[in-house]
Write a protein that holds these residues in place. Structure first.
Motif, PDB file in Angstrom:
ATOM      1  N   ILE A 132       0.903  -1.297  -0.136  1.00  0.00           N
ATOM      2  CA  ILE A 132      -0.093  -0.034   0.159  1.00  0.00           C
ATOM      3  C   ILE A 132       0.907   1.210  -0.043  1.00  0.00           C
ATOM      4  O   ILE A 132       0.491   2.201  -0.840  1.00  0.00           O
ATOM      5  N   MET A 133       1.906   1.276   0.823  1.00  0.00           N
ATOM      6  CA  MET A 133       2.842   2.324   0.837  1.00  0.00           C
ATOM      7  C   MET A 133       3.590   2.688  -0.486  1.00  0.00           C
ATOM      8  O   MET A 133       3.599   3.870  -0.951  1.00  0.00           O
ATOM      9  N   LEU A 134       4.042   1.576  -0.963  1.00  0.00           N
ATOM     10  CA  LEU A 134       4.869   1.625  -2.381  1.00  0.00           C
ATOM     11  C   LEU A 134       3.687   2.241  -3.448  1.00  0.00           C
ATOM     12  O   LEU A 134       4.043   2.959  -4.288  1.00  0.00           O
ATOM     13  N   PHE A 135       2.516   1.753  -3.339  1.00  0.00           N
ATOM     14  CA  PHE A 135       1.541   2.559  -4.398  1.00  0.00           C
ATOM     15  C   PHE A 135       1.350   3.675  -4.168  1.00  0.00           C
ATOM     16  O   PHE A 135       1.077   4.479  -5.147  1.00  0.00           O
ATOM     17  N   ILE A 136       1.388   4.243  -2.920  1.00  0.00           N
ATOM     18  CA  ILE A 136       1.121   5.666  -2.641  1.00  0.00           C
ATOM     19  C   ILE A 136       2.352   6.455  -3.421  1.00  0.00           C
ATOM     20  O   ILE A 136       2.425   7.586  -4.033  1.00  0.00           O
ATOM     21  N   VAL A 137       3.539   6.185  -3.062  1.00  0.00           N
ATOM     22  CA  VAL A 137       4.657   6.471  -3.698  1.00  0.00           C
ATOM     23  C   VAL A 137       4.807   6.582  -5.193  1.00  0.00           C
ATOM     24  O   VAL A 137       5.167   7.430  -5.748  1.00  0.00           O
ATOM     25  N   ASN A 138       4.279   5.389  -5.614  1.00  0.00           N
ATOM     26  CA  ASN A 138       3.914   5.473  -7.106  1.00  0.00           C
ATOM     27  C   ASN A 138       3.176   6.557  -7.593  1.00  0.00           C
ATOM     28  O   ASN A 138       3.527   7.089  -8.707  1.00  0.00           O
ATOM     29  N   ILE A 139       2.006   6.742  -7.157  1.00  0.00           N
ATOM     30  CA  ILE A 139       1.115   7.831  -7.372  1.00  0.00           C
ATOM     31  C   ILE A 139       1.642   9.352  -7.150  1.00  0.00           C
ATOM     32  O   ILE A 139       1.637  10.136  -8.219  1.00  0.00           O
ATOM     33  N   LEU A 140       2.560   9.299  -6.178  1.00  0.00           N
ATOM     34  CA  LEU A 140       3.172  10.724  -6.146  1.00  0.00           C
ATOM     35  C   LEU A 140       4.448  10.885  -7.011  1.00  0.00           C
ATOM     36  O   LEU A 140       4.333  11.927  -7.618  1.00  0.00           O
ATOM     37  N   LEU A 141       4.935   9.838  -7.455  1.00  0.00           N
ATOM     38  CA  LEU A 141       5.845   9.725  -8.693  1.00  0.00           C
ATOM     39  C   LEU A 141       5.173  10.259  -9.772  1.00  0.00           C
ATOM     40  O   LEU A 141       5.849  10.941 -10.955  1.00  0.00           O
ATOM     41  N   ILE A 142       4.101   9.668 -10.051  1.00  0.00           N
ATOM     42  CA  ILE A 142       3.447   9.938 -11.638  1.00  0.00           C
ATOM     43  C   ILE A 142       2.710  11.433 -11.488  1.00  0.00           C
ATOM     44  O   ILE A 142       3.266  12.198 -12.695  1.00  0.00           O
ATOM     45  N   PHE A 143       2.473  11.882 -10.431  1.00  0.00           N
ATOM     46  CA  PHE A 143       2.034  13.174 -10.336  1.00  0.00           C
ATOM     47  C   PHE A 143       2.955  14.648  -9.984  1.00  0.00           C
ATOM     48  O   PHE A 143       2.736  15.571 -10.525  1.00  0.00           O
ATOM     49  N   PHE A 144       4.124  13.829  -9.465  1.00  0.00           N
ATOM     50  CA  PHE A 144       5.209  15.060  -9.169  1.00  0.00           C
ATOM     51  C   PHE A 144       6.623  14.429  -9.637  1.00  0.00           C
ATOM     52  O   PHE A 144       7.054  14.015  -8.876  1.00  0.00           O
ATOM     53  N   PRO A 145       6.698  14.515 -10.834  1.00  0.00           N
ATOM     54  CA  PRO A 145       7.977  14.010 -11.488  1.00  0.00           C
ATOM     55  C   PRO A 145       9.222  14.665 -10.821  1.00  0.00           C
ATOM     56  O   PRO A 145      10.401  14.082 -10.918  1.00  0.00           O
ATOM     57  N   GLN A 146       9.110  15.680 -10.194  1.00  0.00           N
ATOM     58  CA  GLN A 146      10.402  16.708  -9.878  1.00  0.00           C
ATOM     59  C   GLN A 146      10.783  15.531  -8.441  1.00  0.00           C
ATOM     60  O   GLN A 146      12.147  16.049  -8.000  1.00  0.00           O
ATOM     61  N   ILE A 147      10.115  14.960  -8.085  1.00  0.00           N
ATOM     62  CA  ILE A 147      10.646  14.197  -6.971  1.00  0.00           C
ATOM     63  C   ILE A 147      11.932  13.350  -7.354  1.00  0.00           C
ATOM     64  O   ILE A 147      12.810  13.102  -6.593  1.00  0.00           O
ATOM     65  N   SER A 148      12.004  12.841  -8.706  1.00  0.00           N
ATOM     66  CA  SER A 148      13.057  12.233  -9.304  1.00  0.00           C
ATOM     67  C   SER A 148      13.967  13.110  -9.994  1.00  0.00           C
ATOM     68  O   SER A 148      15.111  12.852 -10.173  1.00  0.00           O
ATOM     69  N   LEU A 149      13.561  14.297 -10.585  1.00  0.00           N
ATOM     70  CA  LEU A 149      14.258  15.344 -11.234  1.00  0.00           C
ATOM     71  C   LEU A 149      15.041  16.464 -10.582  1.00  0.00           C
ATOM     72  O   LEU A 149      15.624  17.303 -11.297  1.00  0.00           O
ATOM     73  N   PHE A 150      14.591  16.623  -9.176  1.00  0.00           N
ATOM     74  CA  PHE A 150      14.939  17.809  -8.923  1.00  0.00           C
ATOM     75  C   PHE A 150      16.571  17.957  -8.659  1.00  0.00           C
ATOM     76  O   PHE A 150      17.116  19.001  -8.538  1.00  0.00           O
ATOM     77  N   LEU A 151      17.033  16.878  -8.355  1.00  0.00           N
ATOM     78  CA  LEU A 151      18.579  16.872  -8.419  1.00  0.00           C
ATOM     79  C   LEU A 151      19.570  17.053  -9.834  1.00  0.00           C
ATOM     80  O   LEU A 151      20.707  17.382  -9.738  1.00  0.00           O
ATOM     81  N   LEU A 152      18.667  16.759 -10.823  1.00  0.00           N
ATOM     82  CA  LEU A 152      19.395  17.032 -12.135  1.00  0.00           C
ATOM     83  C   LEU A 152      19.226  18.373 -12.594  1.00  0.00           C
ATOM     84  O   LEU A 152      18.436  19.346 -12.380  1.00  0.00           O
TER      85      LEU A 152
END
Length: 421
Positions: A401-421
């Motif tokens: 369940i927690m991982l699904f929540i994180v997955n949803i956040l990644l879909i709607f907020f791409p900057q979670i993965s891109l903010f360091l680039l």
């Protein structure tokens, strides 16, 4: 053509053939039957091209470094260091598990290696302070997911092959999602400990903390060297893998002397066996991608699923579903190699950053590897801890369940993965 491909692979898998056989035989049959004027030798060329990529050299090097560290004292020193600071708080040993998996992931890049290295000593500590065995195993299995997102992730190296993206950028992009998972697991560890009244461990003295910090100082330099070197541009991801091996050898052979020089050939042989399996899968995946591309299967799938002008959110949801379900049933490496060429064109047309797409795909691989029915980490843990399949998966639902929540956040907020680039 799609039906033929699916039937051949399903029949061969049901007959008990290892995955590399249907992965190579199915595209060969497809080419011979439907494209008789195409030389089957082209498939062999594609297989060789698939394993001739320079960035793929990083895979055996990182595996070798992880094998050396696993045989040595690194995992115990990391556990003792983290535990001395957080073990006394509510849920502290579970937090220690999650943080240790993240740190060891920055050494191994492999979820299964993390289950083995961290799981064995950590399970005993969790049981000792009052955790149920199912909860302890669930914490270990799912915390190992972080290892596939924290650099040097082997999943990112594999994704970089069909997507032609920068391995270094993928490594950096995985840090944010990895830390987000760690935050969710830490909060859950605290709540779980309060709900089940897990006893508090004895608080370490500052003298003990200083001792364990000094003991873990050199292993903690490992992620600093890898991430810092790549982020600063001092060396590439492939060169970082060589540095990883050198540092591991210096640490375990010369400094700690926990690995003998005579042990190196055995460790190298183990690394070679794992690497050969990975490379065969990569070669087969390249042949499979060539065959389905020739048959224009990606175009048919995209037209049916993503016809018209789909938005990036819809595309990322479809990608997440396909990769997650695939990684539940097959080796994540195979799924990444097969599905990435299919969905890459649609993602690019929808304006999705290929680096963010890679993070999303590898995240599904991490989730799938710890999710029933056939997540690879589940069977690894079952073998390592000598527990039944049902005992191993009993505590996993909250983490899914927690991982699904994180997955949803990644879909709607791409900057979670891109903010360091």
């Amino acid at each position: 053509m799609v039906t033929t491909l699916v039937i051949i692979m399903a029949v061969l898998l049901l007959l008990g053939f290892p995955i590399m056989i249907p992965l190579m035989l199915a595209p060969l049959v497809l080419i011979i039957v439907y494209f008789p004027y195409t030389e089957p030798f082209f498939l062999v060329q594609q297989m060789l091209n698939g394993i001739s990529t320079f960035s793929l050299m990083a895979v055996p090097m990182f595996i070798f470094a992880a094998d050396i560290m696993t045989r040595g004292r690194t995992s115990k020193r990391l556990l003792d260091f983290i535990g001395s600071f957080v073990a006394h708080i509510r849920g502290g040993y579970a937090v220690t598990t999650a943080v240790s998996c993240a740190l060891f992931g920055s050494i191994s890049g492999s979820t299964q290696a993390t289950v083995v290295a961290i799981g064995r000593p950590m399970r005993e500590r969790l049981l000792k302070v009052g955790y149920k065995d199912s909860s302890a195993i669930a914490f270990i299995i799912n915390s190992s997911d972080i290892a596939l997102l924290i650099p040097p992730s082997i999943g990112f190296i594999i994704y970089a092959l069909p997507s032609q993206t920068s391995v270094g950028d993928l490594f950096i992009a995985g840090i944010g999602p990895g830390l987000l998972i760690l935050l969710f697991f830490t909060i859950y560890a605290y709540i779980h400990a309060r709900m089940f009244n897990i006893p508090l461990a004895e608080k370490a003295t500052w003298r003990e903390r200083f001792y364990h910090t000094r003991q873990a100082a050199l292993p903690l330099m490992f992620p600093v060297i890898i991430i810092g070197g790549i982020y600063s541009g001092f060396f590439t991801a492939t060169e970082a893998s060589g540095m990883a091996v050198l540092y591991a050898l210096i640490l375990e052979v010369l400094v700690y002397r926990s690995v003998k020089v005579t042990d190196i050939p055995k460790i190298a042989l183990s690394t070679g066996l794992v690497t050969s399996a990975v490379f065969v899968l990569v070669a087969g995946g390249q042949a499979f991608a060539y065959a389905i591309s020739t048959a224009q299967i990606p175009r048919m799938i995209i037209d049916n699923l993503l016809g018209g002008d789909p938005g990036p959110i819809y595309v990322m949801i479809i990608v997440s579903l396909f990769f997650f379900i695939g990684c539940m049933f097959m080796d994540p490496i195979v799924v990444i190699l097969i599905l990435t060429p299919i969905f890459m064109p649609a993602a690019e047309a929808a304006g999705i950053d290929p680096i963010h797409l890679g993070v999303l795909i590898v995240f599904q691989a991490a989730m799938g590897s710890a999710t029933p029915p056939f997540g690879v980490d589940i069977f690894t843990a079952s073998a390592v801890f000598n527990r039944s399949y049902l005992d191993t998966i009993r505590g996993t639902p909250p983490f899914i369940i927690m991982l699904f929540i994180v997955n949803i956040l990644l879909i709607f907020f791409p900057q979670i993965s891109l903010f360091l680039l």
